[in-house]
Design an enzyme around this catalytic site. Structure first.
Site, PDB file in Angstrom:
ATOM      1  N   ASN A   1      37.832  44.912  38.817  1.00  0.00           N
ATOM      2  CA  ASN A   1      37.742  44.520  40.365  1.00  0.00           C
ATOM      3  C   ASN A   1      39.539  43.791  40.285  1.00  0.00           C
ATOM      4  O   ASN A   1      39.697  43.300  38.745  1.00  0.00           O
ATOM      5  CB  ASN A   1      37.118  43.644  41.087  1.00  0.00           C
ATOM      6  CG  ASN A   1      37.315  42.141  40.062  1.00  0.00           C
ATOM      7  OD1 ASN A   1      38.372  41.163  40.866  1.00  0.00           O
ATOM      8  ND2 ASN A   1      36.483  41.951  39.324  1.00  0.00           N
TER       9      ASN A   1
ATOM     10  N   GLY B   1      41.648  39.577  43.904  1.00  0.00           N
ATOM     11  CA  GLY B   1      42.760  38.241  44.476  1.00  0.00           C
ATOM     12  C   GLY B   1      42.753  37.057  44.066  1.00  0.00           C
ATOM     13  O   GLY B   1      43.628  37.008  45.094  1.00  0.00           O
TER      14      GLY B   1
ATOM     15  N   CYS C   1      41.520  33.694  35.325  1.00  0.00           N
ATOM     16  CA  CYS C   1      41.417  35.343  35.971  1.00  0.00           C
ATOM     17  C   CYS C   1      42.387  36.280  35.579  1.00  0.00           C
ATOM     18  O   CYS C   1      43.336  35.206  35.497  1.00  0.00           O
ATOM     19  CB  CYS C   1      40.861  35.157  37.891  1.00  0.00           C
ATOM     20  SG  CYS C   1      41.214  36.460  38.501  1.00  0.00           S
TER      21      CYS C   1
ATOM     22  N   LYS D   1      35.947  28.023  33.071  1.00  0.00           N
ATOM     23  CA  LYS D   1      36.162  29.080  32.350  1.00  0.00           C
ATOM     24  C   LYS D   1      37.671  29.755  31.301  1.00  0.00           C
ATOM     25  O   LYS D   1      38.146  29.428  32.705  1.00  0.00           O
ATOM     26  CB  LYS D   1      35.215  29.723  33.552  1.00  0.00           C
ATOM     27  CG  LYS D   1      34.893  31.034  33.578  1.00  0.00           C
ATOM     28  CD  LYS D   1      34.246  31.712  34.651  1.00  0.00           C
ATOM     29  CE  LYS D   1      33.670  32.799  34.445  1.00  0.00           C
ATOM     30  NZ  LYS D   1      33.138  33.630  35.778  1.00  0.00           N
TER      31      LYS D   1
ATOM     32  N   ASN E   1      35.782  35.305  31.081  1.00  0.00           N
ATOM     33  CA  ASN E   1      35.892  35.624  32.800  1.00  0.00           C
ATOM     34  C   ASN E   1      36.587  37.886  32.550  1.00  0.00           C
ATOM     35  O   ASN E   1      35.548  37.431  31.012  1.00  0.00           O
ATOM     36  CB  ASN E   1      37.186  34.787  33.339  1.00  0.00           C
ATOM     37  CG  ASN E   1      36.663  35.059  34.863  1.00  0.00           C
ATOM     38  OD1 ASN E   1      36.776  36.603  35.276  1.00  0.00           O
ATOM     39  ND2 ASN E   1      37.106  34.117  35.869  1.00  0.00           N
ATOM     40  N   THR E   2      36.457  37.868  33.023  1.00  0.00           N
ATOM     41  CA  THR E   2      36.538  39.759  32.775  1.00  0.00           C
ATOM     42  C   THR E   2      38.187  39.794  31.887  1.00  0.00           C
ATOM     43  O   THR E   2      39.255  39.358  31.465  1.00  0.00           O
ATOM     44  CB  THR E   2      37.087  39.763  33.762  1.00  0.00           C
ATOM     45  OG1 THR E   2      38.100  39.859  34.550  1.00  0.00           O
ATOM     46  CG2 THR E   2      35.546  39.865  34.816  1.00  0.00           C
TER      47      THR E   2
ATOM     48  N   GLY F   1      29.216  37.052  30.785  1.00  0.00           N
ATOM     49  CA  GLY F   1      29.873  38.708  30.235  1.00  0.00           C
ATOM     50  C   GLY F   1      29.222  39.854  30.104  1.00  0.00           C
ATOM     51  O   GLY F   1      28.397  39.861  28.751  1.00  0.00           O
TER      52      GLY F   1
ATOM     53  N   SER G   1      27.798  40.945  37.313  1.00  0.00           N
ATOM     54  CA  SER G   1      27.973  41.878  37.677  1.00  0.00           C
ATOM     55  C   SER G   1      26.433  42.574  38.019  1.00  0.00           C
ATOM     56  O   SER G   1      26.659  43.899  38.392  1.00  0.00           O
ATOM     57  CB  SER G   1      28.803  43.269  36.554  1.00  0.00           C
ATOM     58  OG  SER G   1      30.461  43.008  37.037  1.00  0.00           O
TER      59      SER G   1
END
Length: 295
Positions: A72, A75, A127, A161, A188-189, A239, A262
């Protein structure tokens, strides 16, 4: 599989109903969806990240489901201060407000809006796809420390985070701890991309995005393990968690609780399902397995 004894859970200054927390950015855009996740068995919920000004986010496509995860590049879309009334529906509930900013002052400003409604703050310094925010803050230990110190002033527990997209995540974790953080959320991702061979272009409108889901579980686990050895405050694993076995593995690495994101996409009832497998009256005490994989 090891099963845990149910009972009171407190992590990073927050009383949780169980060890399973809804991660930021997933069904966290309004009070009703957060309330739904609590009814579905989440031990606490984290809101969508809220920033100093409203943002519409990136042009689409913003989200692509892959065979082993989700990619993803939203934004950081958010209504900013206008989100505040959504929390009126959740008075007394374990709601952690995720906030972001481009500098310590902006973090402090956003925290001031929610200090009377949040049980804790989660600082999004991780992010990977919003210019000027997120990981652009979270790769600088001094900035992470300063942002944490600013939010600590509002007398709410502060979770930070972290991004996995760094050479040494422990340097960022220890900076957050030095700034007064009550817990670390890892992670995070992972910055990633895919390309459409048919269109000959990236599948995301922003080109790059953040990968979440099963594919990143080993990365998140490694980050938790490293942070447990470097820091003395609680760690919340995040995660790719999608089963009770994953929860136990995260805890053995050093997590005191986990966030699930997710996996909720395919199964909104996952919190209750994992709880049914994770707990039993004569299970082991959770503190007996946290960090037990360290030798």
């Amino acid at each position: 599989m090891i099963q845990l004894q149910s009972g009171k859970v407190e992590v990073g200054g927050v009383a949780l109903r169980n060890h399973l927390i809804l991660a930021a950015g997933v069904l966290g855009t309004c009070g009703s969806s957060l309330a739904r996740m609590l009814r579905e068995g989440a031990g606490a919920v984290v809101t969508k990240s809220i920033g100093p000004v409203p943002r519409y986010g990136h042009a689409g496509p913003c989200l692509v489901v892959l065979e082993d995860g989700v990619l993803n590049a939203m934004g950081l879309p958010n209504p900013s201060h206008e989100f505040r009334p959504e929390l009126d529906l959740l008075s007394g509930e374990p709601v952690v407000v995720s906030i972001f900013g481009g500098n310590p002052d902006q973090f402090g400003e956003v925290a001031s809006w929610f200090a009377d409604a949040a049980v804790a703050f989660e600082l999004n310094v991780s992010c990977p796809h919003a210019a000027g925010y997120g990981a652009q803050i979270g790769t600088n230990p001094e900035l992470v420390k300063a942002c944490t110190q600013e939010v600590v002033r509002y007398k709410r527990p502060v979770w930070v985070k972290l991004t996995p997209n760094v050479t040494d995540i422990t340097a960022i974790g220890t900076a957050a701890q030095a700034g007064g953080a009550d817990a670390l959320v890892a992670v995070n991702t992972v910055k990633a991309m895919r390309i459409s061979t048919g269109l000959k272009r990236p599948v995301l409108g922003n080109r790059f995005g953040g990968l979440s889901g099963r594919a990143i579980f080993p990365i998140a686990l490694r980050c938790v393990y490293e942070l447990y050895e470097a820091c003395s405050i609680p760690i919340i694993g995040c995660g790719g968690v999608s089963s009770a076995e994953d929860v136990v593995e995260m805890m053995m690495a050093g997590a005191s609780a986990v966030e699930i994101g997710s996996a909720v996409r395919a199964n909104p009832g996952i919190f209750r399902e994992i709880s049914e497998q994770l707990y039993r009256p004569d299970g082991v005490l959770p503190e007996e397995i946290v960090g037990c994989a360290h030798v």
